[in-house]
Design a protein around this motif. Structure first.
Motif, mmCIF file in Angstrom:
data_model
loop_
_atom_site.group_PDB
_atom_site.id
_atom_site.type_symbol
_atom_site.label_atom_id
_atom_site.label_comp_id
_atom_site.label_asym_id
_atom_site.label_seq_id
_atom_site.Cartn_x
_atom_site.Cartn_y
_atom_site.Cartn_z
ATOM 1 N N MET A 1 0.840 -1.188 0.000
ATOM 2 C CA MET A 1 0.000 0.000 0.000
ATOM 3 C C MET A 1 0.886 1.253 0.000
ATOM 4 S SD MET A 1 -2.954 1.115 2.689
ATOM 5 C CE MET A 1 -3.977 -0.323 2.343
ATOM 6 N N ALA A 2 0.481 2.208 -0.798
ATOM 7 C CA ALA A 2 1.271 3.445 -0.879
ATOM 8 C C ALA A 2 1.244 4.163 0.461
ATOM 9 C CB ALA A 2 0.688 4.341 -1.971
ATOM 10 N N ARG A 3 2.316 4.848 0.746
ATOM 11 C CA ARG A 3 2.366 5.583 2.004
ATOM 12 C C ARG A 3 1.465 6.796 1.936
ATOM 13 N NH1 ARG A 3 8.173 7.243 3.663
ATOM 14 N NH2 ARG A 3 7.112 8.020 5.527
ATOM 15 N N ASP A 4 1.025 7.193 3.071
ATOM 16 C CA ASP A 4 0.209 8.396 3.155
ATOM 17 C C ASP A 4 1.054 9.591 2.692
ATOM 18 O OD1 ASP A 4 -2.281 9.738 4.507
ATOM 19 O OD2 ASP A 4 -0.514 10.859 5.191
ATOM 20 N N TYR A 5 0.494 10.430 1.873
ATOM 21 C CA TYR A 5 1.244 11.561 1.308
ATOM 22 C C TYR A 5 1.760 12.517 2.380
ATOM 23 C CZ TYR A 5 -0.201 10.322 -3.464
ATOM 24 O OH TYR A 5 -0.390 9.695 -4.656
ATOM 25 N N TYR A 6 0.990 12.697 3.416
ATOM 26 C CA TYR A 6 1.434 13.582 4.497
ATOM 27 C C TYR A 6 2.656 12.994 5.198
ATOM 28 C CZ TYR A 6 -2.844 16.289 3.886
ATOM 29 O OH TYR A 6 -3.840 17.071 3.366
ATOM 30 N N ASP A 7 2.586 11.667 5.432
ATOM 31 C CA ASP A 7 3.727 10.988 6.054
ATOM 32 C C ASP A 7 4.952 11.085 5.158
ATOM 33 O OD1 ASP A 7 1.816 8.235 7.521
ATOM 34 O OD2 ASP A 7 2.132 10.320 8.151
ATOM 35 N N THR A 8 4.723 10.920 3.871
ATOM 36 C CA THR A 8 5.829 10.960 2.921
ATOM 37 C C THR A 8 6.577 12.290 2.999
ATOM 38 O OG1 THR A 8 4.655 9.481 1.434
ATOM 39 C CG2 THR A 8 6.426 10.783 0.459
ATOM 40 N N LEU A 9 5.802 13.370 3.131
ATOM 41 C CA LEU A 9 6.441 14.687 3.219
ATOM 42 C C LEU A 9 6.801 15.062 4.660
ATOM 43 C CD1 LEU A 9 4.428 16.873 0.668
ATOM 44 C CD2 LEU A 9 6.581 15.644 0.337
ATOM 45 N N GLY A 10 6.350 14.240 5.605
ATOM 46 C CA GLY A 10 6.668 14.524 7.008
ATOM 47 C C GLY A 10 5.963 15.759 7.530
ATOM 48 N N VAL A 11 4.737 15.970 7.051
ATOM 49 C CA VAL A 11 3.967 17.130 7.520
ATOM 50 C C VAL A 11 2.655 16.639 8.125
ATOM 51 C CG1 VAL A 11 4.938 18.775 5.878
ATOM 52 C CG2 VAL A 11 2.913 17.419 5.230
ATOM 53 N N SER A 12 2.039 17.516 8.897
ATOM 54 C CA SER A 12 0.753 17.136 9.494
ATOM 55 C C SER A 12 -0.362 17.432 8.498
ATOM 56 C CB SER A 12 0.518 17.910 10.789
ATOM 57 O OG SER A 12 0.113 19.231 10.476
ATOM 58 N N ARG A 13 -1.531 16.862 8.795
ATOM 59 C CA ARG A 13 -2.669 17.035 7.879
ATOM 60 C C ARG A 13 -3.184 18.465 7.887
ATOM 61 N NH1 ARG A 13 -4.093 11.923 6.284
ATOM 62 N NH2 ARG A 13 -5.984 12.614 5.232
ATOM 63 N N THR A 14 -2.792 19.221 8.916
ATOM 64 C CA THR A 14 -3.281 20.602 8.998
ATOM 65 C C THR A 14 -2.240 21.599 8.480
ATOM 66 O OG1 THR A 14 -2.519 20.609 11.286
ATOM 67 C CG2 THR A 14 -4.855 20.157 10.931
ATOM 68 N N SER A 15 -1.154 21.094 7.945
ATOM 69 C CA SER A 15 -0.112 21.994 7.434
ATOM 70 C C SER A 15 -0.657 22.895 6.339
ATOM 71 C CB SER A 15 1.038 21.181 6.839
ATOM 72 O OG SER A 15 1.560 20.302 7.798
ATOM 73 N N ASP A 16 -0.124 24.127 6.300
ATOM 74 C CA ASP A 16 -0.549 25.005 5.212
ATOM 75 C C ASP A 16 0.381 24.833 3.999
ATOM 76 O OD1 ASP A 16 0.766 27.926 6.974
ATOM 77 O OD2 ASP A 16 1.786 26.438 5.715
ATOM 78 N N GLN A 17 0.064 25.507 2.928
ATOM 79 C CA GLN A 17 0.811 25.331 1.681
ATOM 80 C C GLN A 17 2.297 25.664 1.837
ATOM 81 O OE1 GLN A 17 0.037 23.903 -1.292
ATOM 82 N NE2 GLN A 17 -1.795 23.300 -0.160
#
Ligand SMILES: [Zn+2]
Length: 321
Positions: A1-17
């Motif tokens: 299963m592909a990794r969660d995109y947020y995990d991949t970038l090491g950011v939280s789901r509430t991160s801004d742009q």
């Protein structure tokens, strides 16, 4: 299963742009093939980071990803499917309902997770093109209720596609918290069912419900202590004192909605039956004519005698009556 995109970038789901862009740049610099020649692991992670950034840097795509996870690319189709699911029983002229929901195509990416919906729908059924099945509800009523007609209110639940996860059972790789990964949720429906006057024991009463489909009430009419029913006719006993049976008079006959006076002729024998037309059950098919009430005479003897009564009975006995 592909990794969660947020995990991949090491950011939280509430991160801004801005935070997402910064995280991406940092990782891209670190994992870039130019910096890591021949490092396969770095190369594949570099690709993942780019794929994640492509989605999370685009507000529209990110919104879909947040809602549908790995299946974000099908967001439009999922939403269309939900829209249809919401009107699964589309009312048609004449009160008929039509099942408009069809995901029988096995290659359809939306089909995943929907099989369980159809399997569960009203207790299972065939694969492929599902058909709504009639729901049968047992209902117990008194004879009085059958006489007057009555109403029953009950709740039925239907299996609805979970709107939160679009029926997939998961959000961004995790089990949907609303449906616990089932892809379906139970939706309660309050049904108010009218049971017509005259309904017979064992009758099936059809109720139309736009949300649930066809409902049949399986009516059981409880036995009554005073009345026996045969078709639309009722049978009952009427107690008549000995003197009234002998000399004639009046007796009270209980009906299902009150009481009537019965004229008892002279010398009425025990067990004689009188027909009271129109005092039976209403016709369940709506015919104006009601059944009859048959009153069977039950002559009651005195349980104790006064001195005078005793003397009179002695005289009758002496007369050979
Ligand atoms: Zn769900």
């Amino acid at each position: 299963m592909a990794r969660d995109y947020y995990d991949t970038l090491g950011v939280s789901r509430t991160s801004d742009q801005k935070q997402i862009r910064q995280a991406y740049r940092k990782l891209a610099r670190k994992l870039h093939p130019d910096v890591n020649p021949g490092d396969k692991n770095a190369e594949s992670r570099f690709k993942e980071v780019n794929a994640a950034y492509e989605v999370l840097s685009d507000a529209e795509k990110r919104k879909k990803y947040d809602r549908y996870g790995d299946r974000w690319q099908y967001a439009d189709q999922i939403e269309e499917a939900q829209r249809q699911a919401g009107t699964r029983f589309r009312a048609r002229p004449g009160g008929r309902q039509e099942f408009t929901f069809d995901f029988s195509d096995a290659d359809n990416p939306l089909g995943q997770g929907l099989g369980s919906l159809f399997d569960l729908f009203r207790g299972g059924g065939r694969r492929g093109r599902p058909q709504p099945r009639a729901t049968e509800v047992p209902v117990d009523i008194t004879l009085e209720e059958a006489y007057n007609g009555t109403t029953r209110v009950f709740e039925l639940t239907s299996q609805e596609r979970c709107a939160t996860c679009g029926g997939s059972g998961e959000i961004a790789g995790a089990a949907c918290h609303v449906c616990q990964g089932q892809g379906v949720v139970l939706k309660p429906h309050r049904i108010e069912a009218k049971i017509p006057a005259g309904v017979r024991d064992g009758a099936r009463v059809h109720i139309r419900s736009g949300e649930i489909g066809d409902i049949y009430l399986k009516v059981a009419v409880r036995p009554h202590e005073r009345f026996e029913r045969r078709g639309d006719d009722l049978y009952t006993d009427v107690t008549v004192p000995l003197t009234v049976a002998v000399l004639g008079g009046e007796a009270r006959v209980k009906t299902l909605n009150g009481e009537v006076a019965l004229t008892v002729p002279r010398l009425t024998q025990n067990g004689k039956t009188f027909r009271l037309a129109g005092l039976g059950m209403p016709n369940p098919n709506g015919a104006a004519k009601k059944g009859s009430l048959y009153a069977r005479v039950k002559v009651v003897l005195p349980e104790k005698l006064s001195a005078k009564e005793e003397k009179l009975f002695e005289e009758l006995k002496a007369l050979g009556a």
